[in-house]
Write an enzyme that holds these catalytic residues in place. Structure first.
Site, PDB file in Angstrom:
ATOM      1  N   HIS A 159       0.821  -1.227   0.000  1.00 11.48           N
ATOM      2  CA  HIS A 159       0.000   0.000   0.000  1.00 11.48           C
ATOM      3  C   HIS A 159       0.849   1.269   0.000  1.00 11.48           C
ATOM      4  CE1 HIS A 159      -3.652  -2.295   0.477  1.00 11.48           C
ATOM      5  NE2 HIS A 159      -3.242  -2.832   1.608  1.00 11.48           N
ATOM      6  N   ASP A 195      -2.388 -10.576  -2.529  1.00 12.75           N
ATOM      7  CA  ASP A 195      -2.970 -10.164  -1.247  1.00 12.75           C
ATOM      8  C   ASP A 195      -4.459  -9.867  -1.458  1.00 12.75           C
ATOM      9  OD1 ASP A 195      -1.970  -8.843   1.609  1.00 12.75           O
ATOM     10  OD2 ASP A 195      -3.715  -7.802   0.773  1.00 12.75           O
ATOM     11  N   ASP A 284      -4.198 -13.155   3.483  1.00 15.37           N
ATOM     12  CA  ASP A 284      -5.437 -12.663   4.099  1.00 15.37           C
ATOM     13  C   ASP A 284      -6.666 -12.996   3.248  1.00 15.37           C
ATOM     14  OD1 ASP A 284      -4.448 -10.868   2.207  1.00 15.37           O
ATOM     15  OD2 ASP A 284      -4.537  -9.113   3.527  1.00 15.37           O
TER      16      ASP A 284
HETATM   17  C1  OKP Z   1      -2.874  -4.425   4.574  1.00 10.64           C
HETATM   18  B1  OKP Z   1      -2.519  -5.566   3.639  1.00 10.64           B
HETATM   19  C2  OKP Z   1      -9.428  -0.739   9.110  1.00 10.64           C
HETATM   20  C3  OKP Z   1      -9.517  -1.994   8.286  1.00 10.64           C
HETATM   21  C4  OKP Z   1      -8.616  -1.981   7.113  1.00 10.64           C
HETATM   22  C5  OKP Z   1      -6.304  -1.517   6.525  1.00 10.64           C
HETATM   23  C6  OKP Z   1      -6.060  -2.867   5.940  1.00 10.64           C
HETATM   24  C7  OKP Z   1      -4.674  -2.943   5.422  1.00 10.64           C
HETATM   25  C8  OKP Z   1      -4.327  -4.289   4.867  1.00 10.64           C
HETATM   26  N1  OKP Z   1      -8.753  -0.905  10.312  1.00 10.64           N
HETATM   27  N2  OKP Z   1      -7.354  -1.438   7.447  1.00 10.64           N
HETATM   28  O1  OKP Z   1      -2.968  -5.413   2.336  1.00 10.64           O
HETATM   29  O2  OKP Z   1      -2.870  -6.856   4.128  1.00 10.64           O
HETATM   30 ZN    ZN Z   2      -4.060  -7.386   2.611  1.00 17.12          ZN
END
Ligand code: OKP
Ligand code: ZN
Length: 346
Positions: A159, A195, A284
């Site tokens: 990100h 991801d 994830d």
């Molecule tokens: C990072 B990676 C709010 C829910 C989402 C950001 C998610 C970031 C994911 N607390 N917050 O791509 O696994």
């Molecule tokens: Zn993610």
């Protein structure tokens, strides 16, 4: 394949994030790396520390003033009498100026990040640099002849863009790996981001480039983070037009729907005929992930490893997300194990 890991990455710890209206301990924790490391050690993988790359290497994909901001941010915060997690209080949305970076720390923080989920704490800089060094080291091993290498990076990176951070990411580990391969004999590099979340930072870094193909499979931004990028009509610009490929999928996606999209992604990569592949490996997508909405199961990660190996490319795997602490280690081990089995059979 060899695994690159640094315990310095655990210095990023104790942060809080805004999650659906509540301030919670960060989902992105040192325990994630520990469980992955333990699973890979049980699986017999050799684990190496990263090389001591100079911080100037970060400037190959990041803006110098942004890097300087990250390096000094927490000491500016504590100099103002604060402790705990550094989180922003405002962002330059439509109608506000994008061209002024406030000199004060709170305004500068809102300028450089795009969410309230990505705390800077005392050890964030050291950890993020250690993760970047892991990715560069894995890329160097592959550039030097290893058929594959895995960087156990955390915090993650996909990100983070040229001059912004967010989504638990500070420095873009996968982009650094891809650029390293470009610098060392690979004329064309593909990045495949599996991801659950769209890799908006990697997309931004390579948006106008034809020498790095970015292909991403992720939950649709209509309903999932990062919300404002990752649609199928984003295809790159300028010389990079056609070299960004987004394959957004609905919430609830299972392997039988995921697999055809993965095949389409791998077809796009095969048509590009790169010299090397960087995989942004988030797990994830797992059914039990606490912040995500896909329904992949354990055996699906072995199939993912099979599919990645079938690309028959020198491959750098870079860890991104995965928040089901109890299961992420085994799932990463399934991907790497299947990848290796297929590589050995070549
Ligand atoms: C990072 B990676 C709010 C829910 C989402 C950001 C998610 C970031 C994911 N607390 N917050 O791509 O696994
Ligand atoms: Zn993610």
């Amino acid at each position: 394949m060899r695994v690159i890991y640094s315990p310095l990455q655990c210095r990023h710890d104790g942060g809080v994030e805004m999650h659906r209206g509540a301030l919670l301990p960060s989902f992105e924790s040192p325990a994630r790396a520990h469980t992955i490391l333990a699973a890979l050690q049980r699986g017999g993988f050799e684990v190496l520390p990263p090389r001591d790359w100079p911080e100037s290497r970060l400037l190959e994909v990041h803006d110098a003033e942004f890097v300087e901001f990250l390096r000094n941010a927490y000491s500016r915060w504590t100099a103002g009498g604060r402790d705990g997690s550094m989180l922003p209080s405002g962002f330059p949305a439509r109608g506000l100026r994008q061209d002024r970076r406030p000199s004060g720390i709170h305004g500068a923080l809102g300028y450089y990040t795009f969410d309230a989920s990505t705390p800077i704490v005392a050890g964030t800089w050291d950890a993020a640099v250690a993760a970047a060094r892991c990715a560069l080291t894995a890329a160097a091993l592959v550039a030097e002849g290893d058929s594959a290498a895995y960087a156990l990076c955390r915090p993650p990176g996909h990100h983070a863009g040229r001059s912004f951070f967010g989504g638990y990411c500070y420095l873009n580990n996968a982009a650094l790996a891809a650029q390293h391969l470009r610098n060392h004999g690979c004329a064309r590099v593909a990045v495949l981001d599996v991801d659950y979340h769209h890799g908006n930072g990697t997309q931004e870094i390579f948006w106008e480039r034809e020498d790095v193909l970015f292909v991403s499979l992720h939950a649709t931004p209509e309903s999932e983070y990062p919300y404002f990028l990752g649609y199928a009509d984003e295809r790159g610009a300028g010389r990079g037009e056609g070299y960004t490929v987004n394959l957004p999928l609905p919430l609830g996606t299972r392997w039988h729907e995921y697999r055809p999209a993965l095949d389409a992604a791998l077809d796009a990569i095969a048509r590009y005929a790169p010299d090397a592949l960087v995989v942004s490996l988030g797990v994830d997508t797992f059914e039990a992930d606490p912040i995500s909405g896909f329904k992949l199961t354990e055996p699906d990660y072995s199939e993912l490893g099979d599919c990645l190996a079938a690309a028959r490319l020198p491959t750098v795997l870079v860890q991104e997300g995965g928040y089901a602490i109890a299961e992420i280690g085994a799932n990463v081990a399934r991907v790497l194990g299947a990848f290796e089995t297929n590589t050995l059979r070549r």
